[in-house]
Design a protein around this motif. Structure first.
Motif, PDB file in Angstrom:
ATOM      1  N   ARG A 163       5.000  -7.436 -15.020  1.00 44.96           N
ATOM      2  CA  ARG A 163       3.963  -6.745 -15.783  1.00 44.96           C
ATOM      3  C   ARG A 163       3.063  -5.965 -14.822  1.00 44.96           C
ATOM      4  O   ARG A 163       2.746  -4.797 -15.039  1.00 44.96           O
ATOM      5  CB  ARG A 163       3.146  -7.762 -16.589  1.00 44.96           C
ATOM      6  CG  ARG A 163       2.281  -7.132 -17.671  1.00 44.96           C
ATOM      7  CD  ARG A 163       1.601  -8.187 -18.525  1.00 44.96           C
ATOM      8  NE  ARG A 163       2.547  -9.088 -19.159  1.00 44.96           N
ATOM      9  CZ  ARG A 163       2.427 -10.413 -19.197  1.00 44.96           C
ATOM     10  NH1 ARG A 163       1.392 -11.006 -18.626  1.00 44.96           N
ATOM     11  NH2 ARG A 163       3.330 -11.153 -19.792  1.00 44.96           N
ATOM     12  N   GLY A 164       2.678  -6.625 -13.708  1.00 44.68           N
ATOM     13  CA  GLY A 164       1.773  -6.009 -12.731  1.00 44.68           C
ATOM     14  C   GLY A 164       2.357  -4.776 -12.077  1.00 44.68           C
ATOM     15  O   GLY A 164       1.640  -3.826 -11.751  1.00 44.68           O
ATOM     16  N   ILE A 165       3.676  -4.790 -11.873  1.00 42.72           N
ATOM     17  CA  ILE A 165       4.305  -3.638 -11.220  1.00 42.72           C
ATOM     18  C   ILE A 165       4.575  -2.521 -12.241  1.00 42.72           C
ATOM     19  O   ILE A 165       4.293  -1.347 -11.988  1.00 42.72           O
ATOM     20  CB  ILE A 165       5.651  -4.044 -10.555  1.00 42.72           C
ATOM     21  CG1 ILE A 165       5.434  -5.134  -9.498  1.00 42.72           C
ATOM     22  CG2 ILE A 165       6.314  -2.829  -9.911  1.00 42.72           C
ATOM     23  CD1 ILE A 165       6.714  -5.816  -9.054  1.00 42.72           C
ATOM     24  N   VAL A 200       0.866  -1.172   0.000  1.00 46.92           N
ATOM     25  CA  VAL A 200       0.000   0.000   0.000  1.00 46.92           C
ATOM     26  C   VAL A 200       0.901   1.219   0.000  1.00 46.92           C
ATOM     27  O   VAL A 200       1.568   1.506   0.984  1.00 46.92           O
ATOM     28  CB  VAL A 200      -0.918   0.002   1.239  1.00 46.92           C
ATOM     29  CG1 VAL A 200      -1.815   1.232   1.228  1.00 46.92           C
ATOM     30  CG2 VAL A 200      -1.760  -1.262   1.282  1.00 46.92           C
ATOM     31  N   ASP A 201       0.926   1.901  -1.130  1.00 43.90           N
ATOM     32  CA  ASP A 201       1.733   3.106  -1.297  1.00 43.90           C
ATOM     33  C   ASP A 201       3.152   2.937  -0.739  1.00 43.90           C
ATOM     34  O   ASP A 201       3.568   3.669   0.149  1.00 43.90           O
ATOM     35  CB  ASP A 201       1.027   4.302  -0.627  1.00 43.90           C
ATOM     36  CG  ASP A 201       1.629   5.613  -1.093  1.00 43.90           C
ATOM     37  OD1 ASP A 201       2.160   5.646  -2.226  1.00 43.90           O
ATOM     38  OD2 ASP A 201       1.580   6.584  -0.313  1.00 43.90           O
ATOM     39  N   GLU A 202       3.869   1.948  -1.270  1.00 45.48           N
ATOM     40  CA  GLU A 202       5.252   1.759  -0.837  1.00 45.48           C
ATOM     41  C   GLU A 202       6.184   2.237  -1.932  1.00 45.48           C
ATOM     42  O   GLU A 202       5.835   2.274  -3.110  1.00 45.48           O
ATOM     43  CB  GLU A 202       5.503   0.278  -0.533  1.00 45.48           C
ATOM     44  CG  GLU A 202       4.782  -0.163   0.729  1.00 45.48           C
ATOM     45  CD  GLU A 202       5.605  -1.063   1.632  1.00 45.48           C
ATOM     46  OE1 GLU A 202       6.852  -1.012   1.567  1.00 45.48           O
ATOM     47  OE2 GLU A 202       4.992  -1.821   2.394  1.00 45.48           O
ATOM     48  N   SER A 203       7.406   2.568  -1.547  1.00 50.07           N
ATOM     49  CA  SER A 203       8.363   3.062  -2.537  1.00 50.07           C
ATOM     50  C   SER A 203       8.718   1.929  -3.496  1.00 50.07           C
ATOM     51  O   SER A 203       8.745   0.763  -3.107  1.00 50.07           O
ATOM     52  CB  SER A 203       9.619   3.571  -1.838  1.00 50.07           C
ATOM     53  OG  SER A 203      10.368   2.486  -1.363  1.00 50.07           O
ATOM     54  N   LEU A 204       8.990   2.280  -4.754  1.00 44.57           N
ATOM     55  CA  LEU A 204       9.325   1.262  -5.760  1.00 44.57           C
ATOM     56  C   LEU A 204      10.571   0.487  -5.356  1.00 44.57           C
ATOM     57  O   LEU A 204      10.708  -0.689  -5.660  1.00 44.57           O
ATOM     58  CB  LEU A 204       9.526   1.916  -7.119  1.00 44.57           C
ATOM     59  CG  LEU A 204       8.270   1.957  -8.009  1.00 44.57           C
ATOM     60  CD1 LEU A 204       8.574   2.668  -9.300  1.00 44.57           C
ATOM     61  CD2 LEU A 204       7.763   0.542  -8.298  1.00 44.57           C
ATOM     62  N   GLN A 258       8.008   7.456  -7.370  1.00 46.85           N
ATOM     63  CA  GLN A 258       6.632   6.963  -7.427  1.00 46.85           C
ATOM     64  C   GLN A 258       6.365   5.911  -6.346  1.00 46.85           C
ATOM     65  O   GLN A 258       7.248   5.151  -5.980  1.00 46.85           O
ATOM     66  CB  GLN A 258       6.369   6.313  -8.791  1.00 46.85           C
ATOM     67  CG  GLN A 258       6.352   7.299  -9.935  1.00 46.85           C
ATOM     68  CD  GLN A 258       5.923   6.624 -11.217  1.00 46.85           C
ATOM     69  OE1 GLN A 258       4.761   6.608 -11.558  1.00 46.85           O
ATOM     70  NE2 GLN A 258       6.874   6.040 -11.899  1.00 46.85           N
ATOM     71  N   GLY A 259       5.119   5.886  -5.878  1.00 43.00           N
ATOM     72  CA  GLY A 259       4.719   4.844  -4.939  1.00 43.00           C
ATOM     73  C   GLY A 259       3.939   3.776  -5.674  1.00 43.00           C
ATOM     74  O   GLY A 259       3.373   4.032  -6.742  1.00 43.00           O
ATOM     75  N   PHE A 260       3.916   2.559  -5.121  1.00 42.74           N
ATOM     76  CA  PHE A 260       3.205   1.456  -5.750  1.00 42.74           C
ATOM     77  C   PHE A 260       2.184   0.866  -4.781  1.00 42.74           C
ATOM     78  O   PHE A 260       2.482   0.631  -3.603  1.00 42.74           O
ATOM     79  CB  PHE A 260       4.203   0.377  -6.194  1.00 42.74           C
ATOM     80  CG  PHE A 260       3.550  -0.873  -6.719  1.00 42.74           C
ATOM     81  CD1 PHE A 260       3.450  -2.004  -5.911  1.00 42.74           C
ATOM     82  CD2 PHE A 260       3.027  -0.918  -8.009  1.00 42.74           C
ATOM     83  CE1 PHE A 260       2.849  -3.158  -6.389  1.00 42.74           C
ATOM     84  CE2 PHE A 260       2.422  -2.070  -8.487  1.00 42.74           C
ATOM     85  CZ  PHE A 260       2.338  -3.196  -7.676  1.00 42.74           C
ATOM     86  N   SER A 261       0.975   0.636  -5.275  1.00 37.26           N
ATOM     87  CA  SER A 261      -0.041  -0.076  -4.504  1.00 37.26           C
ATOM     88  C   SER A 261      -0.516  -1.245  -5.341  1.00 37.26           C
ATOM     89  O   SER A 261      -0.914  -1.054  -6.488  1.00 37.26           O
ATOM     90  CB  SER A 261      -1.235   0.820  -4.197  1.00 37.26           C
ATOM     91  OG  SER A 261      -0.834   1.893  -3.384  1.00 37.26           O
TER      92      SER A 261
END
Lengths: 304, 167
Positions: A282-284, A240-244, A266-269
């Motif tokens: 692909r998902g990331i 949940v909104d973690e750093s790449l 950018q953050g990734f969820s």
């Protein structure tokens, strides 16, 4: 008057009245009963070699209904080695009753640690746990780097200490993720107290709640949405909104690969599974507009 | 995504948690170590087959129920033979051969006598003496009253007392 049909049973638990005890002593039965009890105390059942027994069980399982676990399906030998290592470690531990022990899960695998008090620790990839148990009633101390799921038996206080804070519990189930400067704790059963390493902030979590500490700063308590266990135990990682950078670190641990990544703010969820590298990338990358390349030996990945 | 028993990691951790206790429980009923492990395995096979429909929280009671039913279905006239490990004591080396011989003879007789007990008594006796369970805990597990457990225990001791050595 007590029931004479249960007098031997109650004698064993020291619950006879004085009269009853006197009568038993006079009857002369006490000597033979004591001999039986002493003989039983010297007998025990041979313990089950769980690793070997599980291998025998696997041969009996029908092949069809299997939703094979990624690491187990792709690399069965890994499970065998893992089972053997866990069993050897456990047997060794029980035989020496050492005060502390270090466990580390190799990249690409989860390790189950069974402590003799019944507590089970499941250790995620590349994570390290060291536990030291004092005498009875004293604190059970766990030092964790990385991520682990705990199923703690009731008993003395159980403390998980990490770089950025500590978790104190009595008997419960919870997940601790402590990589780099983050600490993320999810509570699934009972309650746990989470404290920052500088002791300034503290929160108590009840089932279904989670809290994050970033750089010794505690965020608000959040709900965890309808799940019974952390995702990694079921073969995927959720963010949940973690750093790449943390996301790719996790990818490196799970797939035992090297990721070259220039860095991004950018953050990734989202979630990635542990059984399909191509799909995970692909998902990331796709949602964030990143491009990736996997080397021929599947060991190196570059992301732009 | 919620956790399912069909996931091998979950299934395996259920095995780690319950296999040994379940094997022992079956052993107290059958008195056959290999047979007890087989019954335990059969219960786990059933759990695997039903992995999609059994809830994780109910897995333990499912395993015990299935194992118990499998035991009941099994041919009951098998002779019960019990074998225990002898715990090692540090003072063993200093004991005389004569004493050790008498001790192992007594142990053999005791195993035979326990095997000859009716199943209900044997189960209660071994759960109390080997598993170190309290009568209340045994009563809960077997769905009996504490009084009934005490009666079985008393009867078991009454039988076993007869083989005790004359000191």
């Amino acid at each position: 008057m007590q029931d004479p049909d249960t007098s031997y049973a109650r004698w064993l638990e020291g619950k006879l009245s004085e009269e009853e005890l006197e009568a038993l002593q006079k009857s002369g039965d006490l000597e033979s009963l004591t001999a039986i009890v002493h003989a039983m105390d010297s007998l025990e059942l041979s313990s089950l070699d769980r690793g070997a027994s599980y291998e025998r069980l696997k041969k009996k399982l029908p092949k069809t209904s299997a939703v094979a676990k990624p690491t187990g399906g792709a690399r069965p030998w890994l499970w065998i080695i893992l089972a053997a290592c866990t069993t050897v470690a456990l047997v060794w531990y029980l035989s020496t009753r050492a005060k502390g022990e270090v466990h580390m899960a190799q990249n690409g695998s989860i390790e189950n640690i069974n402590i003799y008090d019944g507590t089970v620790i499941q250790l995620n990839d590349g994570s390290t746990v060291k536990y030291s148990y004092g005498q009875e009633d004293q604190e059970r101390l766990i030092q964790l780097t990385g991520e682990a799921y705990f199923n703690v038996q009731k008993g003395a206080p159980f403390i998980v200490s990490t770089e950025n804070g500590s978790v104190r519990v009595l008997g419960t189930q919870f997940n601790v993720r402590a990589w780099g400067e983050d600490l993320y704790v999810e509570c699934y059963e009972g309650s746990v107290q989470v404290t920052t390493s500088n002791q300034e902030e503290s929160s108590v979590l009840t089932p279904g709640q989670a809290v994050k500490i970033k750089n010794t700063e505690m965020r608000d308590v959040q709900p965890i949405r309808g799940k019974l266990k952390p995702e990694w135990l079921a073969g995927s990682s959720r963010f949940v909104d973690e750093s790449l950078t943390s996301v790719f670190d996790e990818l490196q641990r799970q797939y035992d690969v090297n990721v070259e990544f220039g860095g991004s703010t950018q953050g990734f969820s989202g979630i990635f599974a542990h059984d399909d590298l191509e799909e995970a990338l692909r998902g990331i990358c796709l949602p964030l507009g990143l491009e990736w390349e996997i080397s021929e030996d599947q060991k190196n990945i570059s992301v732009r | 995504m919620s956790e399912s028993i069909c996931q091998e990691s979950t299934y395996r951790s259920l095995f780690e948690q319950h296999a040994e206790a379940l094997r022992n429980f079956m052993y107290y009923k059958t008195g056959n170590l290999q047979g007890a492990e087989d019954l335990m395995h059969d219960a786990f096979v059933k759990l695997w087959e039903k992995c999609a429909s059994v809830e994780l929280e109910k897995a333990k009671s499912y395993l015990y129920t299935v194992a118990h039913n499998l035991f009941l279905n099994q041919v009951r006239h098998q002779k019960v033979v019990l074998k225990f490990e002898q715990r090692r004591y540090s003072d063993r080396d200093t004991q005389t051969p004569q004493y050790l011989l008498e001790e192992s003879e007594f142990k053999r007789k005791l195993e035979e006598a326990i095997a000859a007990l009716p199943e209900g008594q044997r189960e209660v006796f071994l759960m109390n003496r080997i598993e170190k369970l309290k009568y209340r805990e045994i009563a809960e597990r077997l769905g009996l009253s504490v009084k009934a457990v005490e009666k079985r225990m008393h009867k078991a001791l009454q039988q076993l007392r007869k083989i005790s050595p004359k000191l």
